[in-house]
Design a protein around this motif. Structure first.
Motif, PDB file in Angstrom:
ATOM      1  N   LYS A 208       0.762  -1.171  -0.042  1.00  0.00           N
ATOM      2  CA  LYS A 208       0.048  -0.151   0.204  1.00  0.00           C
ATOM      3  C   LYS A 208       0.756   1.157   0.119  1.00  0.00           C
ATOM      4  O   LYS A 208       0.373   2.437  -0.339  1.00  0.00           O
ATOM      5  N   ASP A 209       2.070   1.099   0.178  1.00  0.00           N
ATOM      6  CA  ASP A 209       3.117   2.256   0.155  1.00  0.00           C
ATOM      7  C   ASP A 209       2.955   2.988  -1.123  1.00  0.00           C
ATOM      8  O   ASP A 209       3.515   2.185  -2.119  1.00  0.00           O
ATOM      9  N   PRO A 210       2.691   4.196  -1.205  1.00  0.00           N
ATOM     10  CA  PRO A 210       2.867   4.910  -2.486  1.00  0.00           C
ATOM     11  C   PRO A 210       4.010   4.653  -3.236  1.00  0.00           C
ATOM     12  O   PRO A 210       4.080   4.709  -4.441  1.00  0.00           O
ATOM     13  N   GLN A 211       5.119   4.870  -2.455  1.00  0.00           N
ATOM     14  CA  GLN A 211       6.519   4.601  -3.318  1.00  0.00           C
ATOM     15  C   GLN A 211       6.646   3.404  -3.892  1.00  0.00           C
ATOM     16  O   GLN A 211       7.261   3.180  -5.038  1.00  0.00           O
ATOM     17  N   GLU A 212       6.373   2.134  -3.207  1.00  0.00           N
ATOM     18  CA  GLU A 212       6.333   0.902  -3.628  1.00  0.00           C
ATOM     19  C   GLU A 212       5.396   0.701  -5.086  1.00  0.00           C
ATOM     20  O   GLU A 212       5.935   0.132  -6.208  1.00  0.00           O
ATOM     21  N   LEU A 213       4.265   1.467  -4.825  1.00  0.00           N
ATOM     22  CA  LEU A 213       3.355   1.300  -5.999  1.00  0.00           C
ATOM     23  C   LEU A 213       3.971   1.953  -7.083  1.00  0.00           C
ATOM     24  O   LEU A 213       3.752   1.644  -8.324  1.00  0.00           O
ATOM     25  N   GLU A 214       4.364   3.067  -6.945  1.00  0.00           N
ATOM     26  CA  GLU A 214       5.126   3.799  -7.973  1.00  0.00           C
ATOM     27  C   GLU A 214       6.355   3.212  -8.637  1.00  0.00           C
ATOM     28  O   GLU A 214       6.644   2.994  -9.816  1.00  0.00           O
ATOM     29  N   GLN A 215       7.236   2.462  -7.988  1.00  0.00           N
ATOM     30  CA  GLN A 215       8.145   1.684  -8.394  1.00  0.00           C
ATOM     31  C   GLN A 215       7.444   0.327  -9.430  1.00  0.00           C
ATOM     32  O   GLN A 215       8.129   0.211 -10.427  1.00  0.00           O
ATOM     33  N   LEU A 216       6.637  -0.042  -9.092  1.00  0.00           N
ATOM     34  CA  LEU A 216       5.866  -1.016  -9.664  1.00  0.00           C
ATOM     35  C   LEU A 216       5.174  -0.282 -10.896  1.00  0.00           C
ATOM     36  O   LEU A 216       5.503  -0.959 -12.198  1.00  0.00           O
ATOM     37  N   GLU A 217       4.850   0.819 -11.136  1.00  0.00           N
ATOM     38  CA  GLU A 217       4.173   1.475 -12.383  1.00  0.00           C
ATOM     39  C   GLU A 217       5.364   1.969 -12.932  1.00  0.00           C
ATOM     40  O   GLU A 217       5.303   1.880 -14.334  1.00  0.00           O
ATOM     41  N   GLN A 218       6.614   2.085 -12.449  1.00  0.00           N
ATOM     42  CA  GLN A 218       7.848   2.565 -13.548  1.00  0.00           C
ATOM     43  C   GLN A 218       7.996   1.424 -14.426  1.00  0.00           C
ATOM     44  O   GLN A 218       8.599   1.722 -15.551  1.00  0.00           O
ATOM     45  N   ILE A 219       7.981   0.259 -13.895  1.00  0.00           N
ATOM     46  CA  ILE A 219       8.208  -0.937 -14.675  1.00  0.00           C
ATOM     47  C   ILE A 219       7.037  -1.320 -15.618  1.00  0.00           C
ATOM     48  O   ILE A 219       7.469  -1.474 -16.577  1.00  0.00           O
ATOM     49  N   ALA A 220       5.916  -1.215 -15.031  1.00  0.00           N
ATOM     50  CA  ALA A 220       4.916  -1.648 -15.881  1.00  0.00           C
ATOM     51  C   ALA A 220       4.479  -0.707 -16.916  1.00  0.00           C
ATOM     52  O   ALA A 220       4.386  -1.093 -18.315  1.00  0.00           O
ATOM     53  N   TRP A 221       4.615   0.635 -16.726  1.00  0.00           N
ATOM     54  CA  TRP A 221       4.240   1.744 -17.584  1.00  0.00           C
ATOM     55  C   TRP A 221       5.710   2.327 -18.243  1.00  0.00           C
ATOM     56  O   TRP A 221       6.388   2.363 -17.747  1.00  0.00           O
ATOM     57  N   ARG A 222       5.442   2.713 -19.446  1.00  0.00           N
ATOM     58  CA  ARG A 222       6.586   3.485 -20.057  1.00  0.00           C
ATOM     59  C   ARG A 222       6.315   4.992 -19.918  1.00  0.00           C
ATOM     60  O   ARG A 222       5.238   5.440 -20.802  1.00  0.00           O
ATOM     61  N   ARG A 223       6.798   5.934 -19.056  1.00  0.00           N
ATOM     62  CA  ARG A 223       6.388   7.343 -19.011  1.00  0.00           C
ATOM     63  C   ARG A 223       7.466   8.198 -19.617  1.00  0.00           C
ATOM     64  O   ARG A 223       8.541   8.374 -19.397  1.00  0.00           O
ATOM     65  N   HIS A 224       7.049   8.688 -20.835  1.00  0.00           N
ATOM     66  CA  HIS A 224       8.034   9.364 -22.025  1.00  0.00           C
ATOM     67  C   HIS A 224       8.461  10.686 -21.477  1.00  0.00           C
ATOM     68  O   HIS A 224       9.818  10.934 -21.578  1.00  0.00           O
ATOM     69  N   GLU A 225       7.793  11.257 -20.319  1.00  0.00           N
ATOM     70  CA  GLU A 225       8.472  12.414 -20.038  1.00  0.00           C
ATOM     71  C   GLU A 225       9.132  12.337 -18.752  1.00  0.00           C
ATOM     72  O   GLU A 225       9.796  13.193 -17.801  1.00  0.00           O
ATOM     73  N   ARG A 226       9.532  10.934 -18.175  1.00  0.00           N
ATOM     74  CA  ARG A 226      10.164  10.733 -17.067  1.00  0.00           C
ATOM     75  C   ARG A 226      11.392   9.889 -17.569  1.00  0.00           C
ATOM     76  O   ARG A 226      11.497   9.201 -18.563  1.00  0.00           O
ATOM     77  N   PRO A 227      12.386   9.599 -16.418  1.00  0.00           N
ATOM     78  CA  PRO A 227      13.387   8.838 -16.759  1.00  0.00           C
ATOM     79  C   PRO A 227      13.056   7.301 -16.772  1.00  0.00           C
ATOM     80  O   PRO A 227      11.818   7.216 -15.871  1.00  0.00           O
ATOM     81  N   ASP A 228      13.412   6.468 -17.483  1.00  0.00           N
ATOM     82  CA  ASP A 228      13.049   5.115 -17.759  1.00  0.00           C
ATOM     83  C   ASP A 228      14.035   4.043 -17.422  1.00  0.00           C
ATOM     84  O   ASP A 228      14.564   3.631 -18.450  1.00  0.00           O
ATOM     85  N   PRO A 229      14.359   3.793 -16.152  1.00  0.00           N
ATOM     86  CA  PRO A 229      15.374   2.773 -15.828  1.00  0.00           C
ATOM     87  C   PRO A 229      15.107   1.351 -16.502  1.00  0.00           C
ATOM     88  O   PRO A 229      16.187   0.870 -16.873  1.00  0.00           O
ATOM     89  N   PHE A 230      13.879   1.062 -16.411  1.00  0.00           N
ATOM     90  CA  PHE A 230      13.601  -0.258 -16.547  1.00  0.00           C
ATOM     91  C   PHE A 230      13.786  -0.302 -18.087  1.00  0.00           C
ATOM     92  O   PHE A 230      14.206  -1.305 -18.861  1.00  0.00           O
ATOM     93  N   GLY A 231      13.318   0.664 -19.006  1.00  0.00           N
ATOM     94  CA  GLY A 231      13.375   0.611 -20.352  1.00  0.00           C
ATOM     95  C   GLY A 231      14.842   0.496 -20.743  1.00  0.00           C
ATOM     96  O   GLY A 231      15.315   0.247 -21.693  1.00  0.00           O
ATOM     97  N   ASP A 232      15.759   1.323 -19.995  1.00  0.00           N
ATOM     98  CA  ASP A 232      17.188   1.386 -20.176  1.00  0.00           C
ATOM     99  C   ASP A 232      17.784   0.043 -20.150  1.00  0.00           C
ATOM    100  O   ASP A 232      18.860  -0.545 -20.897  1.00  0.00           O
TER     101      ASP A 232
END
Length: 208
Positions: free
Chosen positions: A159-183
């Motif tokens: 339920k921690d927002p930071q952990e949810l954000e980490q999951l979303e960074q892997i699941a989604w590709r946000r073009h306006e943000r850094p994308d370490p998983f895509g890298d």
């Protein structure tokens, strides 16, 4: 004394023996050359197919990471009517991702099935490339699965927002943000090019 006829016969037999030995040597040499060329050709074909598979693996994951604002599939999500509005909005968008990753399973099963054949033809460094791609695929699947079943009223996901954000960074590709998983994905692709590319360029080079 031996007659001239005997000498001629002996020389003829020697010539036949020499010719037979030469023919056998030529046959062995030809067989070795054929085997070498056949193995080399199969190795090049395997390198080409494997590099193409890495390209496709990266493309499949990247395509599923494109952020989807709306899809008619969202309305078909099982259990949608029982969700609260907060859960419904989130899980609707994750449901499309969930379907995309399910469709990838057959491809990645075939992808990993070729791993040991490639290692046998090349070396364990090739196997390490497969292991890295498998790790990225599993991380993406776990992230999508965790988000798909997200519900603040359960303990299924953090339920921690930071952990949810980490999951979303892997699941989604946000073009306006850094994308370490895509890298990481593209780094595996580049390393596969560096590993299998020289084999293909050598095969394509004109022979003298």
């Amino acid at each position: 004394m031996e007659s001239i006829t005997d000498w001629i016969s002996a020389l003829a037999n020697l010539a036949i023996a020499v010719a037979a030995c030469f023919a056998a040597w030529q046959g062995v040499k030809g067989l070795s050359t054929w085997r070498y060329e056949t193995v080399g050709r199969r190795r090049v074909e395997l390198a080409e197919d494997t590099l193409a598979a890495f390209y496709e693996a990266v493309a499949l994951i990247e395509r599923s990471r494109d952020e989807i604002m709306w899809s008619p599939l969202m309305m078909q999500r099982p259990g949608r009517e029982q969700d609260t509005d907060e859960v419904k909005d989130r899980r609707d968008s994750y449901y499309v991702l969930h379907l995309a990753t399910k469709d990838q399973r057959e491809f990645f099963a075939r992808f990993q099935a070729r791993r040991f054949r490639v290692v046998a033809a090349f070396d364990r460094d090739a196997g390490a490339l497969f292991a890295r791609m498998e790790d990225l695929h599993r991380r993406h699947q776990r992230a999508v699965g965790g988000l798909h079943y997200w519900d603040p009223g359960t303990n299924l996901v953090p339920k921690d927002p930071q952990e949810l954000e980490q999951l979303e960074q892997i699941a989604w590709r946000r073009h306006e943000r850094p994308d370490p998983f895509g890298d990481e994905l593209h780094a595996v692709e580049v390393d596969a090019e560096d590993y299998f590319g020289p084999e293909l360029r050598l095969a394509a080079a004109p022979r003298m």
